[in-house]
Motif scaffolding. Sequence first.
Motif, mmCIF file in Angstrom:
data_model
loop_
_atom_site.group_PDB
_atom_site.id
_atom_site.type_symbol
_atom_site.label_atom_id
_atom_site.label_comp_id
_atom_site.label_asym_id
_atom_site.label_seq_id
_atom_site.Cartn_x
_atom_site.Cartn_y
_atom_site.Cartn_z
ATOM 1 N N ILE A 202 -45.444 77.752 -8.551
ATOM 2 C CA ILE A 202 -45.218 76.292 -8.265
ATOM 3 C C ILE A 202 -44.675 75.297 -9.524
ATOM 4 N N GLU A 203 -44.320 74.108 -8.917
ATOM 5 C CA GLU A 203 -43.948 73.083 -9.799
ATOM 6 C C GLU A 203 -44.626 71.892 -9.702
ATOM 7 N N LEU A 204 -44.903 70.940 -10.693
ATOM 8 C CA LEU A 204 -45.846 69.722 -10.426
ATOM 9 C C LEU A 204 -44.935 68.616 -10.891
ATOM 10 N N PHE A 205 -45.357 67.541 -10.137
ATOM 11 C CA PHE A 205 -44.765 66.365 -10.439
ATOM 12 C C PHE A 205 -45.600 65.102 -10.216
ATOM 13 N N SER A 206 -45.840 64.303 -11.260
ATOM 14 C CA SER A 206 -46.774 63.057 -11.135
ATOM 15 C C SER A 206 -45.936 61.731 -11.051
ATOM 16 N N GLY A 207 -46.731 60.712 -11.022
ATOM 17 C CA GLY A 207 -46.079 59.216 -10.777
ATOM 18 C C GLY A 207 -45.637 58.621 -11.886
ATOM 19 N N SER A 208 -45.372 57.507 -11.878
ATOM 20 C CA SER A 208 -44.749 56.555 -12.963
ATOM 21 C C SER A 208 -45.959 56.363 -14.060
ATOM 22 N N SER B 37 -46.873 71.534 -17.097
ATOM 23 C CA SER B 37 -47.878 71.203 -16.456
ATOM 24 C C SER B 37 -48.749 70.114 -17.018
ATOM 25 N N GLU B 38 -48.151 69.423 -18.189
ATOM 26 C CA GLU B 38 -48.860 68.008 -18.395
ATOM 27 C C GLU B 38 -48.361 66.992 -18.059
ATOM 28 N N LEU B 39 -49.251 65.836 -17.803
ATOM 29 C CA LEU B 39 -48.951 64.706 -17.263
ATOM 30 C C LEU B 39 -47.489 63.989 -17.664
ATOM 31 N N ALA B 40 -47.337 64.232 -19.079
ATOM 32 C CA ALA B 40 -46.104 63.445 -19.490
ATOM 33 C C ALA B 40 -44.996 64.037 -19.111
ATOM 34 N N ALA B 41 -44.977 65.563 -18.889
ATOM 35 C CA ALA B 41 -43.805 66.155 -18.653
ATOM 36 C C ALA B 41 -43.386 66.354 -17.111
ATOM 37 N N THR B 42 -44.411 65.986 -16.372
ATOM 38 C CA THR B 42 -44.217 65.791 -15.066
ATOM 39 C C THR B 42 -44.057 64.455 -14.408
ATOM 40 N N ALA B 43 -43.993 63.406 -15.164
ATOM 41 C CA ALA B 43 -44.031 61.972 -14.750
ATOM 42 C C ALA B 43 -42.526 61.691 -14.124
ATOM 43 N N THR B 44 -42.672 60.836 -13.149
ATOM 44 C CA THR B 44 -41.449 60.193 -12.610
ATOM 45 C C THR B 44 -41.105 58.705 -12.737
ATOM 46 N N GLN B 45 -40.590 58.354 -13.651
ATOM 47 C CA GLN B 45 -40.420 56.899 -13.952
ATOM 48 C C GLN B 45 -40.141 56.193 -12.833
ATOM 49 N N GLY B 46 -40.869 54.922 -12.456
ATOM 50 C CA GLY B 46 -40.513 54.113 -11.517
ATOM 51 C C GLY B 46 -40.889 54.516 -10.085
#
Length: 369
Positions: free
Chosen positions: A179-185, A218-227
């Motif tokens: 798997i891969e992980l994405f998070s929001g802005s 897998s950490e929040l900062a690494a998975t963040a998607t700016q904007g």
Amino acid sequence: MKKKLFGAMALATVAGLVLAGCGTGREDTSGDGDGTDGGAGFDADARIGVALPDKTSENWVLAGDLFVNGLEEAGFTPDVQYAGSANAVQDQQSQIEAMIQNGAQVIVIGAADTGQLATQLQAAKDAGILVISYDRLIQGTENLDYYIAFDNYRVGELQGQALLDGMADRFPDADTYNIELFSGSPDDSNAPVFFEGAMSVLQPKIDDGTLNVVSGQSELAATATQGWLAENAQERMDNLITANYRGGTELHGVLSPNDTLARAILASTSDAGLDTPVVTGQDSEVESVKSIMEGVQYSTISKDTRILVADTIDLISTLQAGETPEGAEGMDNGSADIPSILLDPVIVTQENAAEVYADDPKLGPLTEQ
């Protein structure tokens, strides 16, 4: 006197919660000792400011239209403003300042950046204006009267479980999943809440080896998607594929926090020639619901904007009548426990989409078989 605000769906979420003890930081002028002013002191035809962050999501556009129509029907004077995408924070700060100057008696804020409004909220307090944080909890200020949103931690839990369920369905012969992980802005206070909710489900499976985050990110900062921008998600997914999936390694699933990013992720995997992974989403956007019905995107989250806006307007009407709304719990925004009204989100897959969207004039036809 207390007034019940919500329909059956919302009441199921907030039943049993009480407002007592949830301080807002405002002086109690009502004499009831509950730490709030009870909402008395603004007019039945009051100007209501609504500051929304952008028009990049279907739901923000829909919310603006619903606020205009609903506030007018309730007898109020709406002032709905959208921040521009290029300078959203500054635009929204200026718009809120203009709302204060133009005599708004309540301001509803869907924040462009939840950490950049303390000055404007202090000015609103000084002017005696009630402030409602809408959908995103504004951080670092006690000058909030209420927060109203869907339960965003629960959203994350549902997304995490959907990822597990979808991979089990789509890859029944696999014992472990890549798997891969994405998070929001990172400027959206909801983004870490979605991610934490999802990881409460996924982390135990990562720890026991059922799930493998191939990139190690897998950490929040690494998975963040700016904007929350689709192009940022697609670029990151392209890079993840190049670095980790060019040698025949299979990608089984991707945690995506919303539908816009989900479609970008799926575009990236399709362009790379990968088999379609299980991808989660949120917001019930039209293109994603179509994709779910076609068996491409696996899931979305229904957070019915119509319900959230209607309950926000009911909250304003209750406060205007000088009554104290039922069903709020304190949520810490870093400065105070803000009285918060949380509604239940609903997971949507191909299996239950027709039922969930049956009464939605925009989405219901997409799910007809």
